[in-house]
Design a protein around this motif. Structure first.
Motif, short mmCIF file in Angstrom:
data_model
loop_
_atom_site.label_atom_id
_atom_site.label_comp_id
_atom_site.label_asym_id
_atom_site.label_seq_id
_atom_site.Cartn_x
_atom_site.Cartn_y
_atom_site.Cartn_z
N LEU A 1 63.76 60.75 21.52
CA LEU A 1 63.51 61.52 20.31
C LEU A 1 62.20 62.30 20.40
N ALA B 1 71.61 61.12 23.15
CA ALA B 1 73.00 60.67 23.19
C ALA B 1 73.38 60.15 24.58
N PHE C 1 65.68 51.92 12.80
CA PHE C 1 64.51 52.63 12.30
C PHE C 1 63.84 51.82 11.20
N TYR D 1 73.37 56.35 6.50
CA TYR D 1 73.96 57.62 6.05
C TYR D 1 74.32 57.45 4.58
N PHE E 1 80.18 54.29 12.27
CA PHE E 1 79.75 55.60 12.75
C PHE E 1 79.45 55.66 14.25
N SER F 1 81.76 57.81 17.73
CA SER F 1 81.19 58.94 18.47
C SER F 1 82.20 59.43 19.51
N ARG G 1 77.11 48.15 18.86
CA ARG G 1 77.25 48.80 20.17
C ARG G 1 76.69 47.92 21.27
N LEU H 1 67.65 61.01 9.44
CA LEU H 1 69.11 60.85 9.48
C LEU H 1 69.70 61.52 10.71
N GLU I 1 68.07 62.03 13.45
CA GLU I 1 67.63 61.25 14.61
C GLU I 1 68.54 60.04 14.81
N ALA I 2 68.86 59.37 13.68
CA ALA I 2 69.75 58.21 13.76
C ALA I 2 71.10 58.64 14.32
N ALA I 3 71.60 59.77 13.84
CA ALA I 3 72.91 60.25 14.29
C ALA I 3 72.88 60.61 15.77
N GLU I 4 71.75 61.18 16.18
CA GLU I 4 71.63 61.57 17.59
C GLU I 4 71.65 60.34 18.49
N VAL I 5 70.91 59.30 18.05
CA VAL I 5 70.90 58.06 18.81
C VAL I 5 72.28 57.42 18.80
N ASP I 6 72.99 57.56 17.65
CA ASP I 6 74.34 57.02 17.56
C ASP I 6 75.36 57.88 18.30
N ARG I 7 74.90 58.85 19.02
CA ARG I 7 75.71 59.70 19.89
C ARG I 7 76.70 60.58 19.14
N ALA I 8 76.28 61.04 17.98
CA ALA I 8 77.12 62.00 17.27
C ALA I 8 76.80 63.40 17.79
#
Lengths: 336, 299
Positions: A53, A74, A82, A88, A99, A103, A153, B194, B196-203
């Protein structure tokens, strides 16, 4: 799971503020590694650099001996809890947990997702909340969902940024135990950030102590506690806090500028030293007694209750074998 | 402890009324009173230009007349299609622009200001200068269109097929910045972690848009469209200046027709009934819309 290494990692914000300096760190496959340090020491930044990040200035990040320094988050396949939950908000607990499994890079069949979520939610005691919206939960529930979202995961590494900090003491303790069990069962690689020393000592296989963006010592919890290499590290662990006193006190020999002695090594009722009791704190299993000795406050902790009263003069002794000696710079001298 | 002497004077309630009093009076005088008066007149055969003639009570006659008139339904259809296309275009373009401007780049603020400018102009002025832009001989619009594809000579305002689009284009040009601004406010409210979380969750980016961005801006977008819908239902000034409802009655919106009936033909009672019908329509639609919007927000 993977072995994760940081090599000479340096990170600055806005090209001015040095956040991390020359970090070298190895987290073995299946290891529970805890980063300990006060706020602003660079703990979160370290996690973010591993997750991808943050772009790092120099150095490298290795997963299983392969560099992922240039990879997007990814493709690194890490999971991150976090500090601010970051659920979400428009979705239910179930959808939040599903979620990461939906992916496009992982696409599991829905029934498999369902079984996974059921077992994770049972473990985290949120089974009855699966249909609730993420915003309708209490802080503790949100945090457990956030942990659950990471645990569904099987990533290269779990990164956890003070995941228990917003929970109440009871829940924190039970989840701490649960987390350690999960880690042992899954043989998971975890990098865990905290400023809570109890979490650090109970969870960690290894602890890395951070100070102002630098790693100052890495070791097992016992090593860090028994054998700290500086005053700073010695003060990170131990409750009540270690006594840090000038070298002239107690006739400690050598060129000791300062020395440290943990409260359990101050023995009450015997010895040649005497001082007045300032305060007595009964914590149940132990009692902390503060003594004024030649103008310095000396803390002693003893098992069980202690019958005495404030302003009473008391004799005490120190366990000289356990004295930690430091030089002017605050570093340890004559280390074993 | 010493307590200060209690301040003697107006109570909180009195001060409150003092503040809102003037605006309540103004509202009563120029909104509520005419509304009540119009409702009353809608049941009479009142003609405002026939001085001295006492209006007679005619019951629901005016309403029956309005609802049975085929021309009225044509105007309603013109209004509905105008609303449909303007709202659709303003939603899509507005959201698109907001997404672009939400990124950090140099000149971002200057560009935002420039895009917002049309909104700040007077609708009548916009109507007038677009008649020049649409001019088939010297207009910039025709020139630009023909520059990309040679359609030959065409007249946006003069052709009954193109005229409805001419007003849709101008309204979209003028008011897309409004939906954009509101969507931008919505986007700015989405916390970065949010993503960042999605990016880590591979979205991927598309999933991030569907799962995070869209649900967060949707309530904002719907609100913007509510404002735009109410405004466009009673659209008058810009269209009058641009096409004055023509050619024929191709762009004669309900409000323009109403003005003609009321102040050209002076059928005051009849047009009052028409106005009440329009009012009830938009009030009803507005309420249903707000209910739906709140449902979506709660989701």
């Amino acid at each position: 799971m993977a072995k994760v290494e940081l090599k000479n990692l340096t990170k600055t914000y806005d090209k001015k503020i040095l956040a991390l300096e020359d970090i070298n760190l190895t987290i073995e496959d299946g290891q529970f590694f805890v980063l300990l340090g006060p706020s602003g020491a660079g703990k979160t930044t370290t996690l973010r650099c591993i997750a991808g990040l943050e772009k790092i200035d120099s150095g490298s990040v290795l997963f299983n001996n392969e560099s992922v320094t240039e990879d997007q988050p990814a493709s690194r396949d890490v999971s991150f809890v976090f500090q601010q939950f970051s659920l979400y908000p428009h979705y239910t607990v179930y959808e939040n947990l599903a979620f990461p499994l939906r992916s496009p890079m992982r696409k599991l069949p829905e029934d498999e997702i369902k079984t996974k979520i059921e077992s994770i939610s049972k473990m985290l005691k949120i089974s009855n909340k699966l249909k609730n919206k993420a915003t309708e939960l209490s802080g503790g529930e949100m945090q457990r969902v956030a942990i659950g979202r990471a645990l569904v995961r099987e990533p290269s590494i779990y990164l956890m940024d003070e995941p228990l900090s917003s929970l109440d003491a009871k829940l924190r303790e039970s989840l701490r135990v649960e987390l350690k069990n999960i880690q042992t069962n899954l043989n998971a690689t975890i990098l865990y950030v905290t400023h809570d020393q109890a979490e650090a000592t109970t969870l960690a296989d290894k602890i890395g102590v951070l100070k102002e963006g630098k790693i100052v010592q890495i070791g097992t919890p016992e090593e860090i506690y028994e054998n700290p290499n500086s005053i700073y590290v010695s003060q990170r662990l131990g409750s009540p806090k270690i006594n840090v006193l000038p070298g002239s006190l107690f006739n400690i020999n050598g060129n000791t500028s300062t020395f440290g002695i943990r409260p359990e090594n101050i023995l009450l009722g015997t010895g040649n030293y005497s001082g007045k009791i300032i305060s007595i704190e009964n914590l149940g299993s132990e009692t902390v007694v503060a003594i004024n000795f030649e103008g310095h406050e000396v803390l002693s902790s003893i098992q069980g209750a202690y019958k005495s009263s404030i302003n009473e003069t008391i004799n005490f002794d120190i366990n000289t074998n356990k004295v930690l000696k430091f030089n002017k710079e605050g570093n340890r001298i004559n280390e074993r | 402890m010493k307590v200060k002497k209690k301040f003697k004077g107006l109570s909180d309630k009195a001060v409150g009324w003092l503040f809102i009093g003037p605006s309540v009076l103004l509202l009563l005088a120029i909104n509520i009173y005419p509304l009540v008066y119009a409702i009353k007149m809608s049941f009479t055969n009142f003609y405002a230009n026939k001085i001295g003639r006492v209006p007679e009570f005619v019951g629901l006659k005016n309403y029956i007349k309005v609802l049975n008139k085929e021309a009225i339904w044509e105007k309603m259809q013109v209004t509905a299609s105008f609303m449909f296309w303007t709202l659709l275009l303003q939603a899509i373009i507005g959201l698109g622009l907001a997404l672009l401007l939400n990124r950090k780049f140099k000149g971002n603020e200057l560009l935002t200001t420039l895009i917002v400018l049309p909104m700040m102009l007077s609708p009548a002025v916009v109507g007038v200068f677009w008649t020049y832009l649409y001019n088939p001989q010297v207009g910039l619009f025709n020139y630009v269109v023909n520059f990309f594809y040679d359609f030959g000579s065409f007249d946006m305002i003069g052709s009954s097929m193109l005229a409805p689009w001419s007003i849709v284009i101008v309204d979209t040009w003028m008011w897309t910045p409004f939906t954009m601004l509101i969507c931008l406010a919505g986007l700015r409210s989405v916390p970065n972690y949010l993503y960042e979380a999605a990016e880590v969750d591979r979205a991927n980016k598309w999933q991030q848009f569907i799962y995070i961005t869209l649900p967060s801006v949707l309530p904002f977008l719907l609100l913007a469209l509510l404002f735009r819908g109410i405004e466009n239902f009673k659209m008058f000034d810009m269209v009058v200046e641009l096409t004055s409802g023509g050619p024929g009655s191709a762009t004669e919106l309900a409000s323009i027709n109403l003005k003609r009936e009321a102040f050209e033909k002076w059928k005051t009672g009849y047009s009052s009934a028409f106005a009440v019908i329009l009012f009830v329509t938009i009030f009803g639609f507005g309420n249903v819309y707000v209910k739906v919007m709140n449902k979506i927000k709660e989701r």
